[in-house]
Design an enzyme around this catalytic site. Sequence first.
Site, PDB file in Angstrom:
ATOM      1  N   CYS A 117       0.843  -1.206   0.000  1.00  0.00           N
ATOM      2  CA  CYS A 117       0.000   0.000   0.000  1.00  0.00           C
ATOM      3  C   CYS A 117       0.880   1.258   0.000  1.00  0.00           C
ATOM      4  CB  CYS A 117      -0.991  -0.024   1.163  1.00  0.00           C
ATOM      5  SG  CYS A 117      -2.358   1.153   0.935  1.00  0.00           S
ATOM      6  N   HIS A 164      -3.787  -4.992   0.375  1.00  0.00           N
ATOM      7  CA  HIS A 164      -3.312  -5.438   1.683  1.00  0.00           C
ATOM      8  C   HIS A 164      -3.452  -6.956   1.821  1.00  0.00           C
ATOM      9  CE1 HIS A 164      -2.647  -1.599   3.801  1.00  0.00           C
ATOM     10  NE2 HIS A 164      -3.628  -1.131   3.033  1.00  0.00           N
ATOM     11  N   GLU A 221      -2.049  -8.727   3.900  1.00  0.00           N
ATOM     12  CA  GLU A 221      -1.956  -9.069   5.329  1.00  0.00           C
ATOM     13  C   GLU A 221      -3.263  -8.860   6.085  1.00  0.00           C
ATOM     14  OE1 GLU A 221      -1.295  -4.616   5.485  1.00  0.00           O
ATOM     15  OE2 GLU A 221      -1.154  -6.249   4.037  1.00  0.00           O
TER      16      GLU A 221
END
Length: 245
Positions: free
Chosen positions: A100, A190, A192
Amino acid sequence: MGGGKRFAVLLCAEDSDYVKKRYGGYYGVFVDMLAEEGETWDVFRVASGEFPDYEQIGRFDGFVITGSCNDAHGNGDWICKLISLLKKLDSLNKKVLGICFGHQILCRALGGKTGRAISGWDIGLRTIHLSPSASKLFSSLEIPTTLSIIECHRDEVHELPPRAEVIAWSERTGVEMFRYGEHMMGIQGHPEYVEDILIHLIDRLRQRNFIADSDADELKAKLGKVEPDKEAWKKLCTGFLKGRL
């Protein structure tokens, strides 16, 4: 097995109380996704001015740059210092994965340009398309050519660095992923994140009047209908960072 490798998270965000309590901060979120047995993972809170010394850099096998509420096109002291660090990592051919804001600041450090996304905020689940060269690069991982990922950004890459290559795109964002040489890669989304982190972020954006109440409610209503491809992203990120492609 990790083989005793050492990695560092360059933390560009302030941890919210929720993420600290639930995951041990964003550092914990990244370690949950990327760490393997036998590895050492450190964190440098670069947004608070905590950077590795240049003498320390050589001890690490790779670095991960996190998201941030700051703009990658800004010129704050820590952002300029991070850009200098990333240029140094490039000169040393260190593995770097940007996520990001990390994707955007890596682009800028290498000579590209970033700024506000033309289409505004992109929040929620989005399908990205891997380029033919990316599909070839990741062929050993046996992942599909389209992947769903959680997005939460209003900035984007406008111009790639020289010699960089777009390796994924979406209908909303032209540069969802880029690759620079064999050692640096950026991901706009993202990999994660899990759903509850996104819900927490949507509420924070609503509280700060970045998005309207009606938009926040609509975004949350769409969640849960489709899941992000977390295992595929984990294989992709660890495969790149640890030289297994």
